[in-house]
Design a protein around this motif. Structure first.
Motif, short mmCIF file in Angstrom:
data_model
loop_
_atom_site.label_atom_id
_atom_site.label_comp_id
_atom_site.label_asym_id
_atom_site.label_seq_id
_atom_site.Cartn_x
_atom_site.Cartn_y
_atom_site.Cartn_z
N ASN A 6 5.78 41.69 89.31
CA ASN A 6 5.65 40.43 90.06
C ASN A 6 6.27 40.55 91.44
O ASN A 6 5.71 40.07 92.43
CB ASN A 6 6.30 39.28 89.29
CG ASN A 6 5.41 38.74 88.21
OD1 ASN A 6 4.20 38.69 88.37
ND2 ASN A 6 6.00 38.38 87.09
N TYR A 7 7.44 41.19 91.50
CA TYR A 7 8.11 41.38 92.78
C TYR A 7 7.24 42.18 93.74
O TYR A 7 7.05 41.80 94.90
CB TYR A 7 9.46 42.07 92.57
CG TYR A 7 10.12 42.50 93.85
CD1 TYR A 7 10.81 41.58 94.64
CD2 TYR A 7 10.02 43.81 94.31
CE1 TYR A 7 11.40 41.96 95.84
CE2 TYR A 7 10.61 44.20 95.50
CZ TYR A 7 11.29 43.28 96.25
OH TYR A 7 11.87 43.66 97.44
N PHE A 8 6.73 43.33 93.28
CA PHE A 8 5.93 44.19 94.17
C PHE A 8 4.58 43.55 94.51
O PHE A 8 4.06 43.76 95.61
CB PHE A 8 5.76 45.58 93.57
CG PHE A 8 7.03 46.37 93.58
CD1 PHE A 8 7.69 46.64 94.78
CD2 PHE A 8 7.59 46.84 92.42
CE1 PHE A 8 8.88 47.37 94.81
CE2 PHE A 8 8.77 47.57 92.43
CZ PHE A 8 9.42 47.83 93.62
N LYS A 9 4.05 42.75 93.62
CA LYS A 9 2.82 42.02 93.92
C LYS A 9 3.09 40.98 95.02
O LYS A 9 2.33 40.84 95.97
CB LYS A 9 2.29 41.33 92.65
CG LYS A 9 0.98 40.63 92.83
CD LYS A 9 0.50 40.04 91.51
CE LYS A 9 -0.81 39.32 91.70
NZ LYS A 9 -1.26 38.72 90.44
N ALA A 10 4.23 40.28 94.89
CA ALA A 10 4.60 39.29 95.90
C ALA A 10 4.90 39.95 97.24
O ALA A 10 4.57 39.39 98.30
CB ALA A 10 5.82 38.49 95.42
N LEU A 11 5.49 41.14 97.20
CA LEU A 11 5.77 41.87 98.44
C LEU A 11 4.48 42.22 99.17
O LEU A 11 4.38 42.04 100.39
CB LEU A 11 6.57 43.14 98.13
CG LEU A 11 6.99 43.99 99.31
CD1 LEU A 11 7.89 43.21 100.26
CD2 LEU A 11 7.69 45.26 98.82
N LYS A 12 3.49 42.70 98.44
CA LYS A 12 2.19 43.01 99.06
C LYS A 12 1.58 41.74 99.68
O LYS A 12 1.04 41.79 100.79
CB LYS A 12 1.22 43.58 98.03
CG LYS A 12 1.55 44.99 97.64
CD LYS A 12 0.60 45.73 96.74
CE LYS A 12 -0.49 45.05 96.04
NZ LYS A 12 -1.31 45.94 95.21
N LYS A 13 1.71 40.64 98.98
CA LYS A 13 1.16 39.37 99.48
C LYS A 13 1.91 38.92 100.74
O LYS A 13 1.28 38.51 101.72
CB LYS A 13 1.25 38.30 98.39
CG LYS A 13 0.57 37.01 98.76
CD LYS A 13 0.58 36.04 97.60
CE LYS A 13 -0.12 34.76 97.98
NZ LYS A 13 -0.17 33.82 96.86
N ALA A 14 3.24 39.03 100.71
CA ALA A 14 4.04 38.62 101.87
C ALA A 14 3.73 39.49 103.10
O ALA A 14 3.73 39.00 104.23
CB ALA A 14 5.53 38.71 101.54
N LEU A 15 3.46 40.76 102.87
CA LEU A 15 3.11 41.67 103.96
C LEU A 15 1.64 41.60 104.33
O LEU A 15 1.22 42.22 105.30
CB LEU A 15 3.47 43.12 103.56
CG LEU A 15 4.94 43.42 103.34
CD1 LEU A 15 5.11 44.82 102.77
CD2 LEU A 15 5.73 43.26 104.63
N ASN A 16 0.89 40.84 103.52
CA ASN A 16 -0.56 40.73 103.71
C ASN A 16 -1.21 42.12 103.71
O ASN A 16 -2.02 42.44 104.56
CB ASN A 16 -0.90 39.97 104.99
CG ASN A 16 -2.32 39.45 104.97
OD1 ASN A 16 -2.91 39.28 103.91
ND2 ASN A 16 -2.87 39.22 106.15
N ARG A 17 -0.78 42.96 102.72
CA ARG A 17 -1.24 44.34 102.62
C ARG A 17 -1.59 44.68 101.17
O ARG A 17 -0.82 45.34 100.49
CB ARG A 17 -0.16 45.31 103.12
CG ARG A 17 0.20 45.26 104.56
CD ARG A 17 -0.80 45.98 105.45
NE ARG A 17 -1.23 47.28 104.98
CZ ARG A 17 -0.62 48.43 105.23
NH1 ARG A 17 0.47 48.45 105.96
NH2 ARG A 17 -1.11 49.55 104.76
N ASP A 18 -2.72 44.26 100.71
CA ASP A 18 -3.14 44.57 99.34
C ASP A 18 -3.45 46.05 99.15
O ASP A 18 -3.59 46.51 98.02
CB ASP A 18 -4.36 43.74 98.94
CG ASP A 18 -4.00 42.31 98.62
OD1 ASP A 18 -2.82 42.06 98.29
OD2 ASP A 18 -4.90 41.46 98.68
N ASP A 19 -3.56 46.80 100.23
CA ASP A 19 -3.98 48.20 100.16
C ASP A 19 -2.82 49.20 100.11
O ASP A 19 -3.06 50.40 100.02
CB ASP A 19 -4.85 48.53 101.37
CG ASP A 19 -4.09 48.36 102.69
OD1 ASP A 19 -3.22 47.47 102.77
OD2 ASP A 19 -4.37 49.11 103.63
N ILE A 20 -1.56 48.77 100.15
CA ILE A 20 -0.47 49.74 100.31
C ILE A 20 -0.11 50.49 99.03
O ILE A 20 0.41 51.59 99.10
CB ILE A 20 0.77 49.10 100.95
CG1 ILE A 20 1.27 47.88 100.18
CG2 ILE A 20 0.51 48.76 102.39
CD1 ILE A 20 2.53 47.26 100.75
#
Length: 104
Positions: A6-20
């Motif tokens: 959940n944390y890493f999913k939220a991090l991708k969302k906060a960075l607006n980077r689903d591809d990282i």
């Protein structure tokens, strides 16, 4: 889904980077390849325990780095098993990724 996922999913969302990254970010494995043990567990049979030690990875077989590590270390453990027990161990019934901590 675990709290870390959940944390890493939220991090991708906060960075607006689903591809990282997929589920987990990349990491540098840090473990001793011969830190393992095997035991027989009720209803699971022969189980291989792999100590992930200081590794900062997720200990999750969905991650390609963990899969590679488990494959390599399982071979080492199978060779040790054959040497100690006298029987070839093709496949472990259960593989447990864990972190074993001891007091110094």
């Amino acid at each position: 889904m675990t709290s870390f996922e959940n944390y890493f999913k939220a991090l991708k969302k906060a960075l607006n980077r689903d591809d990282i990254y997929d589920i987990w970010p990349e990491f540098e494995p840090e473990y001793h390849e011969k830190e393992f043990a095997w035991t027989t567990l009720k209803s699971l049979g022969e189980a291989l325990l792999l100590n992930c030690g200081q590794c900062d990875g997720p200990s999750d077989m969905r991650h390609n780095i963990c899969v590679k590590c488990v494959e390599e270390r399982s071979k080492i453990a199978s060779e040790a098993y054959k040497k100690k027990i006298g029987k070839k161990r093709e496949k472990w019934n259960t593989i447990i990724l864990c972190r074993i901590h001891t007091e110094l």
